[in-house]
Scaffold this motif. Structure first.
Motif, PDB file in Angstrom:
ATOM      1  N   LEU A   4      -5.221  -5.366  13.073  1.00  0.00           N
ATOM      2  CA  LEU A   4      -4.836  -4.758  11.796  1.00  0.00           C
ATOM      3  C   LEU A   4      -6.080  -4.229  11.096  1.00  0.00           C
ATOM      4  O   LEU A   4      -7.108  -4.899  11.037  1.00  0.00           O
ATOM      5  N   ALA A   5      -5.978  -2.996  10.591  1.00  0.00           N
ATOM      6  CA  ALA A   5      -7.100  -2.359   9.901  1.00  0.00           C
ATOM      7  C   ALA A   5      -6.540  -1.271   9.007  1.00  0.00           C
ATOM      8  O   ALA A   5      -5.343  -0.951   9.061  1.00  0.00           O
ATOM      9  N   ASP A   6      -7.400  -0.694   8.189  1.00  0.00           N
ATOM     10  CA  ASP A   6      -7.023   0.456   7.362  1.00  0.00           C
ATOM     11  C   ASP A   6      -6.416   1.518   8.283  1.00  0.00           C
ATOM     12  O   ASP A   6      -7.019   1.899   9.287  1.00  0.00           O
ATOM     13  N   SER A   7      -5.225   1.982   7.946  1.00  0.00           N
ATOM     14  CA  SER A   7      -4.517   2.934   8.816  1.00  0.00           C
ATOM     15  C   SER A   7      -5.330   4.195   9.088  1.00  0.00           C
ATOM     16  O   SER A   7      -5.211   4.790  10.159  1.00  0.00           O
ATOM     17  N   ASP A  20      -3.078  -2.626  -2.825  1.00  0.00           N
ATOM     18  CA  ASP A  20      -4.270  -1.826  -2.516  1.00  0.00           C
ATOM     19  C   ASP A  20      -4.578  -0.927  -3.706  1.00  0.00           C
ATOM     20  O   ASP A  20      -3.702  -0.251  -4.227  1.00  0.00           O
ATOM     21  N   ARG A  38      -1.775   3.218  15.606  1.00  0.00           N
ATOM     22  CA  ARG A  38      -0.917   2.984  14.427  1.00  0.00           C
ATOM     23  C   ARG A  38       0.546   2.827  14.841  1.00  0.00           C
ATOM     24  O   ARG A  38       1.246   1.947  14.355  1.00  0.00           O
ATOM     25  N   SER A  65      -3.354  -4.095   5.163  1.00  0.00           N
ATOM     26  CA  SER A  65      -3.551  -3.224   6.338  1.00  0.00           C
ATOM     27  C   SER A  65      -2.212  -2.939   7.003  1.00  0.00           C
ATOM     28  O   SER A  65      -1.910  -1.785   7.354  1.00  0.00           O
ATOM     29  N   ASP A 114      -6.911  -2.301   1.927  1.00  0.00           N
ATOM     30  CA  ASP A 114      -6.385  -1.994   3.260  1.00  0.00           C
ATOM     31  C   ASP A 114      -7.396  -2.297   4.361  1.00  0.00           C
ATOM     32  O   ASP A 114      -7.032  -2.392   5.528  1.00  0.00           O
ATOM     33  N   SER A 115      -8.670  -2.473   4.000  1.00  0.00           N
ATOM     34  CA  SER A 115      -9.665  -2.861   5.007  1.00  0.00           C
ATOM     35  C   SER A 115     -10.117  -4.312   4.825  1.00  0.00           C
ATOM     36  O   SER A 115     -10.939  -4.800   5.582  1.00  0.00           O
ATOM     37  N   ASP A 119       0.857  -1.195   0.000  1.00  0.00           N
ATOM     38  CA  ASP A 119       0.000   0.000   0.000  1.00  0.00           C
ATOM     39  C   ASP A 119       0.883   1.231   0.000  1.00  0.00           C
ATOM     40  O   ASP A 119       2.069   1.173   0.323  1.00  0.00           O
ATOM     41  N   SER A 171      -0.280  -0.509   4.962  1.00  0.00           N
ATOM     42  CA  SER A 171      -0.829   0.848   5.057  1.00  0.00           C
ATOM     43  C   SER A 171      -0.410   1.505   6.368  1.00  0.00           C
ATOM     44  O   SER A 171      -0.102   2.689   6.403  1.00  0.00           O
TER      45      SER A 171
END
Length: 191
Positions: free
Chosen positions: A38-41, A103, A49, A128, A121-122, A11, A131
Motif C-alpha cells: 500500500l502506498a500513495d496511489s 488525507d 493500483r 493509501s 496517503d503516503s 482520501d 487513495s
C-alpha cells in the motif's frame, strides 16, 4: 483481550481536473489480513493500483466509494465538494468507524473522531488504500467518458488540464462533464 477500534482511512481524487466528478473512498483495513505494497496511489503504476484495488476490496473490513458531481463542484466549490464526497464515503461504509484519518488538512463533517493528516496517503496504510480505490474508480470512469465524448482524450489525461485537453476544448467545445466554475473552462466559454 484488547479491543481494537475501527479506523477508516479517507482520501479523494480529482480536485485538479477540468472535467468529471471528484471521487472519494473510505477504507477500514483488517489488521488480521494485511495488504502488502500500500502506498500513495500517485506513486504506483496503473497495473499495480488495479491489482491492489481488487485486493483491498477482498481483504478490507469495509470499503466505500462515493463522489460529488460536476454540478455540485460548480455550485459549492471543489474543496466543499471533496469534503462532501469524503463524508458520503464514510457514511456509506458497512461499519461506521470510531476514528477517520483524512488525507489533507481539512476534515468533512462526520459523526466520529477525525484527524487530518497532510500527505496521509503516503503515511497511513488505510489512507493509501482509500487513495488507491478512489483513483482506480475515477480513472476507470474517465476511460468510459472517452467513449461518451470522443476526441477529448479523457482516457489518457483523465480530465486534467493537459495541452491535449485544452486544445480539444478549443476545437470541440465543452461537454456536460466539464467544470464550468474552473477558470480555463470559463475562459473557453467566453471565447
Amino acid at each position: 483481550m484488547e479491543q481494537t477500534i475501527l479506523i477508516a482511512g479517507v482520501d479523494e481524487v480529482g480536485r485538479g481536473p477540468l472535467a468529471g466528478p471528484v471521487v472519494a473512498a473510505a477504507v477500514i483495513l483488517d489488521p488480521a489480513n494485511p495488504i502488502a505494497g500500500l502506498a500513495d496511489s500517485k506513486k504506483l503504476t496503473e497495473k499495480r493500483r488495479e491489482a491492489l484495488s481488487l485486493e483491498i476490496k477482498e481483504k478490507a473490513l469495509a470499503w466505500s466509494i462515493a463522489r460529488a458531481e460536476v454540478e455540485e463542484i460548480d455550485r459549492i466549490n471543489i474543496l466543499q465538494a471533496s469534503l462532501l464526497a469524503m463524508k458520503r464515503a464514510v457514511e456509506t461504509l458497512s461499519h461506521l468507524p470510531e476514528l477517520a484519518l483524512i488525507d489533507g488538512n481539512h476534515c468533512p463533517q462526520l459523526d466520529c473522531r477525525m484527524e487530518a493528516i497532510i500527505k496521509g496517503d503516503s503515511k497511513e496504510p488505510a489512507i493509501s488504500a482509500a487513495s488507491i480505490l478512489a483513483k482506480v474508480a475515477r480513472d476507470n470512469e474517465m476511460v468510459e467518458m472517452e467513449q461518451a465524448y470522443p476526441g477529448y482524450g479523457f482516457a489518457k489525461h483523465k480530465g486534467y488540464p493537459t495541452k491535449q485537453h485544452r486544445e480539444a476544448i478549443l476545437q470541440l467545445g465543452i461537454t456536460p462533464i466539464h467544470r464550468r466554475s474552473y477558470a480555463p473552462v470559463q475562459q473557453m466559454l467566453n471565447l
